[in-house]
Motif scaffolding. Structure first.
Motif, PDB file in Angstrom:
ATOM      1  N   LEU A 138       0.868  -1.214   0.023  1.00 22.57           N
ATOM      2  CA  LEU A 138       0.020  -0.005  -0.033  1.00 22.57           C
ATOM      3  C   LEU A 138       0.733   1.267  -0.075  1.00 22.57           C
ATOM      4  CD1 LEU A 138      -2.722  -1.156   2.677  1.00 22.57           C
ATOM      5  CD2 LEU A 138      -2.885  -1.020   0.126  1.00 22.57           C
ATOM      6  N   SER A 139       1.895   1.179   0.621  1.00 21.77           N
ATOM      7  CA  SER A 139       2.862   2.279   0.856  1.00 21.77           C
ATOM      8  C   SER A 139       4.343   1.561   0.826  1.00 21.77           C
ATOM      9  CB  SER A 139       2.567   3.247   1.897  1.00 21.77           C
ATOM     10  OG  SER A 139       3.447   4.191   2.007  1.00 21.77           O
ATOM     11  N   ALA A 140       5.143   2.233   0.060  1.00 22.02           N
ATOM     12  CA  ALA A 140       6.663   1.654   0.034  1.00 22.02           C
ATOM     13  C   ALA A 140       7.530   2.634   0.493  1.00 22.02           C
ATOM     14  CB  ALA A 140       6.834   1.132  -1.431  1.00 22.02           C
ATOM     15  N   ASP A 141       8.679   2.095   0.955  1.00 21.83           N
ATOM     16  CA  ASP A 141       9.988   2.969   1.196  1.00 21.83           C
ATOM     17  C   ASP A 141       9.432   3.779   2.450  1.00 21.83           C
ATOM     18  OD1 ASP A 141      10.972   1.742  -0.574  1.00 21.83           O
ATOM     19  OD2 ASP A 141      10.747   3.229  -2.137  1.00 21.83           O
ATOM     20  N   ILE A 142       9.142   3.825   3.441  1.00 16.24           N
ATOM     21  CA  ILE A 142       8.839   4.653   4.621  1.00 16.24           C
ATOM     22  C   ILE A 142      10.269   4.369   5.310  1.00 16.24           C
ATOM     23  CG2 ILE A 142       7.869   4.898   6.623  1.00 16.24           C
ATOM     24  CD1 ILE A 142       5.379   3.801   5.274  1.00 16.24           C
ATOM     25  N   VAL A 143      11.104   5.618   5.137  1.00 19.49           N
ATOM     26  CA  VAL A 143      12.679   5.298   5.710  1.00 19.49           C
ATOM     27  C   VAL A 143      12.500   5.721   7.348  1.00 19.49           C
ATOM     28  CG1 VAL A 143      14.721   6.170   5.647  1.00 19.49           C
ATOM     29  CG2 VAL A 143      13.510   5.801   3.676  1.00 19.49           C
ATOM     30  N   CYS A 144      13.132   4.837   8.346  1.00 25.01           N
ATOM     31  CA  CYS A 144      13.152   4.901   9.679  1.00 25.01           C
ATOM     32  C   CYS A 144      14.570   4.924  10.056  1.00 25.01           C
ATOM     33  CB  CYS A 144      12.226   3.648  10.305  1.00 25.01           C
ATOM     34  SG  CYS A 144      10.707   3.497  10.112  1.00 25.01           S
ATOM     35  N   ASP A 145      14.781   5.357  11.181  1.00 24.93           N
ATOM     36  CA  ASP A 145      16.264   5.451  11.919  1.00 24.93           C
ATOM     37  C   ASP A 145      17.008   3.857  11.413  1.00 24.93           C
ATOM     38  OD1 ASP A 145      18.368   6.751  13.027  1.00 24.93           O
ATOM     39  OD2 ASP A 145      17.958   5.699  14.885  1.00 24.93           O
ATOM     40  N   ASN A 146      16.198   2.990  11.593  1.00 29.95           N
ATOM     41  CA  ASN A 146      16.682   1.630  11.689  1.00 29.95           C
ATOM     42  C   ASN A 146      16.421   0.550  10.708  1.00 29.95           C
ATOM     43  OD1 ASN A 146      14.080   1.451  13.042  1.00 29.95           O
ATOM     44  ND2 ASN A 146      14.935   0.087  14.626  1.00 29.95           N
ATOM     45  N   GLY A 147      15.765   1.417   9.783  1.00 22.83           N
ATOM     46  CA  GLY A 147      15.360   0.369   8.600  1.00 22.83           C
ATOM     47  C   GLY A 147      14.132   1.219   7.914  1.00 22.83           C
TER      48      GLY A 147
END
Length: 133
Positions: A112-121
């Motif tokens: 549904l939604s790709a590439d949500i960047v987080c601090d650890n991945g």
């Protein structure tokens, strides 16, 4: 930047997933430096499971942990990297098939939604709970 757990909490779409991660004892791992790629099922994905499934899994933390680890890869991978190969090995040990064409699918679930960047991945939001095998 927020970690995977903080990002999931902030989104407001993952209360069932967050509860499952806590029951399975995986919260600390997903708060650690990682990096991880998480295919995160929304609350509606858990609601679509057969009646009683979520409660059965909550009552069996080792099985729940196995299923949740099937939704995680070691390393941070964006969609553009994931579609470069037809499957990736999950933390659970089983391969996760990736559709290398449109639409972007992971083991027959829609992203549904790709590439949500987080601090650890990186988090990819999916519309179903994936089961190994």
């Amino acid at each position: 930047m927020a970690n995977i757990i903080e990002t999931a909490k902030g989104a407001g779409l993952f209360s069932t997933l967050l509860t499952a991660v806590e029951v399975a004892g995986l919260t600390a791992a997903l708060e650690s430096p990682g990096p991880f790629t998480v295919f995160a099922p929304v609350d509606d994905a858990f609601a679509a499971l057969p009646p009683g499934t979520v409660q059965t899994l909550v009552d069996n933390p080792p099985q729940l942990a196995r299923i949740l680890k099937f939704h995680v890869l070691s390393g941070a991978f964006r969609r553009s990297e994931l579609v470069d190969q037809p499957s990736w090995e999950s933390l659970e040990g089983a391969p996760i098939p990736i559709r290398c064409a449109e639409p972007f699918e992971v083991k027959n679930t829609s992203v549904l939604s790709a590439d949500i960047v987080c601090d650890n991945g990186i988090v990819h939001v999916i519309n179903r709970v994936m089961l190994p095998g």
